[in-house]
Structures are given as structure tokens and as C-alpha cells.
Design a protein around this motif. Structure first.
Motif, short mmCIF file in Angstrom:
data_model
loop_
_atom_site.label_atom_id
_atom_site.label_comp_id
_atom_site.label_asym_id
_atom_site.label_seq_id
_atom_site.Cartn_x
_atom_site.Cartn_y
_atom_site.Cartn_z
N LYS A 45 0.81 -1.22 0.00
CA LYS A 45 0.00 0.00 0.00
C LYS A 45 0.85 1.26 0.00
N GLY A 46 2.17 1.11 0.08
CA GLY A 46 3.05 2.28 0.00
C GLY A 46 2.87 3.23 1.18
N GLN A 47 2.57 4.50 0.88
CA GLN A 47 2.45 5.51 1.93
C GLN A 47 1.34 5.16 2.91
N ALA A 48 0.28 4.54 2.44
CA ALA A 48 -0.81 4.13 3.35
C ALA A 48 -0.30 3.12 4.38
N GLU A 52 -0.32 3.65 8.38
CA GLU A 52 -0.89 2.67 9.30
C GLU A 52 0.13 2.27 10.37
N LEU A 53 1.39 2.13 9.98
CA LEU A 53 2.44 1.83 10.96
C LEU A 53 2.54 2.94 12.00
N GLU A 54 2.45 4.18 11.55
CA GLU A 54 2.59 5.33 12.46
C GLU A 54 1.51 5.32 13.55
N GLU A 55 0.38 4.65 13.29
CA GLU A 55 -0.70 4.60 14.27
C GLU A 55 -0.48 3.52 15.32
N LEU A 56 0.51 2.64 15.12
CA LEU A 56 0.77 1.56 16.06
C LEU A 56 1.56 2.05 17.27
N ASP A 57 1.45 1.33 18.37
CA ASP A 57 2.14 1.64 19.62
C ASP A 57 3.62 1.24 19.48
N LYS A 58 4.52 2.22 19.51
CA LYS A 58 5.94 1.95 19.30
C LYS A 58 6.61 1.29 20.50
N THR A 59 5.89 1.17 21.62
CA THR A 59 6.47 0.52 22.80
C THR A 59 6.28 -0.99 22.78
N LYS A 60 5.51 -1.47 21.82
CA LYS A 60 5.25 -2.93 21.71
C LYS A 60 6.41 -3.61 20.96
N VAL A 64 6.98 -9.71 12.80
CA VAL A 64 6.52 -9.39 11.46
C VAL A 64 6.80 -10.55 10.50
N TYR A 65 5.79 -10.85 9.66
CA TYR A 65 6.01 -11.90 8.67
C TYR A 65 5.30 -11.58 7.37
N CYS A 66 5.80 -12.24 6.30
CA CYS A 66 5.17 -12.18 4.99
C CYS A 66 5.17 -13.61 4.44
N ARG A 67 5.19 -13.76 3.14
CA ARG A 67 5.14 -15.10 2.56
C ARG A 67 6.45 -15.85 2.75
N SER A 68 7.59 -15.16 2.48
CA SER A 68 8.87 -15.87 2.53
C SER A 68 9.94 -15.17 3.38
N GLY A 69 9.67 -13.99 3.89
CA GLY A 69 10.63 -13.28 4.75
C GLY A 69 11.23 -12.03 4.14
N GLY A 70 11.03 -11.80 2.85
CA GLY A 70 11.61 -10.63 2.18
C GLY A 70 10.89 -9.34 2.50
N ARG A 71 9.59 -9.30 2.25
CA ARG A 71 8.82 -8.08 2.52
C ARG A 71 8.79 -7.75 4.01
N SER A 72 8.73 -8.79 4.84
CA SER A 72 8.70 -8.53 6.29
C SER A 72 10.03 -7.95 6.75
N GLY A 73 11.12 -8.36 6.10
CA GLY A 73 12.42 -7.75 6.39
C GLY A 73 12.42 -6.27 6.04
N GLN A 74 11.83 -5.94 4.88
CA GLN A 74 11.70 -4.54 4.47
C GLN A 74 10.83 -3.78 5.47
N ALA A 75 9.74 -4.41 5.88
CA ALA A 75 8.82 -3.76 6.82
C ALA A 75 9.52 -3.47 8.14
N CYS A 76 10.32 -4.40 8.62
CA CYS A 76 11.07 -4.19 9.86
C CYS A 76 12.03 -3.01 9.71
N GLY A 77 12.67 -2.90 8.55
CA GLY A 77 13.57 -1.78 8.28
C GLY A 77 12.83 -0.45 8.31
N ILE A 78 11.66 -0.41 7.69
CA ILE A 78 10.83 0.80 7.70
C ILE A 78 10.42 1.13 9.14
#
Length: 105
Positions: A45-48, A52-60, A64-78
Motif C-alpha cells: 500500500k506504500g504511503q498508506a 498505518e504503521l505510524e498509528e501503532l504503539d511503538k512501545t510494543k 513481522v512476517y510475509c510469505r517468505s521473509g523478504g517483505r517482512s524484512g523490508q517492513a522491519c527496516g521501515i
């Protein structure tokens, strides 16, 4: 960000009282099954997705997971760039997941 093996991810998640499971796959992938109690935010979803991430509690602690570990790795970096201290990537992703699976209605 930490890349965790399937075993380490599951064991750490089980003991973590401050955990949130985050699924960053597409809706079509989620329709094939999801790790129980996961929150679904589609990384494509890009910027969306970032908004959505910005609305999450950063103290938690985020598992994170995806199908094979690639996108979730990117998500963790973001997430790290956005100020999340604890984001754990599931190596091998949902394809190698041996734990419980839920199906959305």
C-alpha cells in the motif's frame, strides 16, 4: 531489526507479554491463512502502509512476517526508521510456518 528462525520467533513470541504479530502480505495471501491474532497491514500500500504503521504503539514488540521473509524484512527496516525499537522478522515467512493457522471469514 532481528531476523529470527522459525523456532526462535515462535519461542520468543510465546514468552512475550508485549507482543504484536504483524502480517504484511496482500489480502489474497491472507485469505489463504494467517497466524492467529495477527494484524494485517499490506506493505504494497506504500504511503498508506507507512501511515498505518505510524498509528501503532511503538512501545510494543512486533513480530513481522510475509510469505517468505523478504517483505517482512523490508517492513522491519521501515519500522526501525519510524522509531520502532523491536521488530522481529520471521525468516522463511508463512511458507515455512509450522504453528497454528487461522482463516478469516
Amino acid at each position: 531489526m532481528a531476523d529470527l528462525s522459525q523456532d526462535d520467533w515462535a519461542k520468543q513470541l510465546e514468552k512475550d507479554t508485549n507482543a504484536v504479530v504483524l502480517d504484511v502480505r496482500t489480502q489474497e495471501e491472507v485469505d489463504e491463512g494467517i497466524i492467529p491474532n495477527a494484524i494485517h497491514l499490506d506493505i504494497y500500500k506504500g504511503q498508506a502502509f507507512v501511515d498505518e504503521l505510524e498509528e501503532l504503539d511503538k512501545t510494543k514488540n512486533y513480530y513481522v512476517y510475509c510469505r517468505s521473509g523478504g517483505r517482512s524484512g523490508q517492513a522491519c527496516g521501515i519500522m526501525n526508521q519510524l522509531g520502532f525499537d523491536n521488530a522481529y522478522n520471521l525468516k522463511g515467512g508463512f511458507m515455512q510456518w509450522q504453528g497454528e493457522v487461522a482463516y478469516q471469514e
